[in-house]
Design a protein around this motif. Structure first.
Motif: not given
Length: 274
Positions: A97-125
């Motif tokens: 399970l990937f949890i991204s706190i990298a500001a401004g990096i969208t889920l679509s960007v992460l899915e394009d780079r990692m794979g659309s079926d990957m388990r990804i959460v984008r967080v703004m703490p």
């Protein structure tokens, strides 16, 4: 409640260290089950010192050891971990399970780079995470399960309050709670300046102002009464407080705060498009 998961941090800066220390203190995981890597050895050493977590030699070692991985790097450093993910076998990648706190990096960007079926959460703490008083928002990818969302709620909930939201609202979260601490510090400084102008010692004025902000916020969080009602309870007819409130309204403080959140939100949208 133990998570029985191994948690990795790619990037071990202040926010990552605060999250790791918080979830260890909350007894969600043991320090022995926390791993981290950072390009900056001093940052990695500080992470180890404050969390007891294991420092790895590179991103891939973190990925190999972990069930949950926080991508806690600056946006301009995201390419390296996203590339390294593909050195893992596909089966292992899908287990994480990937949890991204990298500001401004969208889920679509992460899915394009990692794979659309990957388990990804984008967080703004936000930075009050450092004192376990965070206000966070998160959004989940298409490949993420309800159980994953519950895990994120548990992890971030140990550091403050958290809300799951549609990703399109994370820019507003950035504008409000992400940037908000800076606005509050400005108000804190200004309140203290007012106290100093009226004769209080600087240290006393700052402490009184800080405790006033903290106490007032706690009243709302405990009662959930409308802020307007809480304000009215302090304003006696013809008294000192209503005189001060009238001055704030005359000087446009309410409009200025709304505009500040709006400006920060718009800037977040702009940065996300770059």
């Amino acid at each position: 409640m133990k998570l029985e998961k191994k948690i990795g941090f790619i990037g071990t800066g202040q926010m990552a260290t605060a999250i790791a220390a918080g979830i260890i203190k909350a007894e969600l995981v043991d320090s022995a089950d926390v791993y981290g890597y950072d390009l900056n050895p001093a940052s990695a050493e500080n992470f180890h010192k404050l969390t007891g977590g294991t420092i790895c030699s590179d991103n891939i070692q973190v990925l190999e050891h972990s069930d949950i991985v926080f991508l806690a790097v600056k946006p301009q450093q995201i390419d390296s971990p996203l590339t390294d993910i593909h050195f893992l076998p596909e089966e292992k990648r899908k287990e994480i399970l990937f949890i991204s706190i990298a500001a401004g990096i969208t889920l679509s960007v992460l899915e394009d780079r990692m794979g659309s079926d990957m388990r990804i959460v984008r967080v703004m703490p936000n930075t009050p995470c450092l004192v376990k008083e965070a206000a966070s928002g998160f959004a989940i990818s298409k490949g993420t399960t309800m159980e994953d969302a519950e895990t994120v709620n548990l992890l971030l909930g140990s550091l403050g309050i958290v809300h799951e939201l549609p990703e399109k609202l994370l820019d507003a979260v950035t504008g409000l709670s992400g940037s908000g601490p800076a606005f509050v510090f400005l108000i804190l400084e200004a309140l203290a300046d007012g106290g100093v102008k009226m004769g209080l010692p600087r240290n006393v004025a700052l402490e009184l102002a800080a405790q006033t902000l903290k106490g007032s916020a706690e009243i709302y969080l405990k009662t959930k009464d409308h802020p307007g009602l809480l304000k009215d309870r302090v304003c006696s007819p013809g008294g000192t407080t209503i005189a001060g409130v009238a001055e704030l309204e005359n000087r446009g403080v309410r409009a200025a705060m709304i505009a500040a959140v709006e400006a920060a939100t718009r800037r977040s949208v702009e940065l996300g498009k770059k």
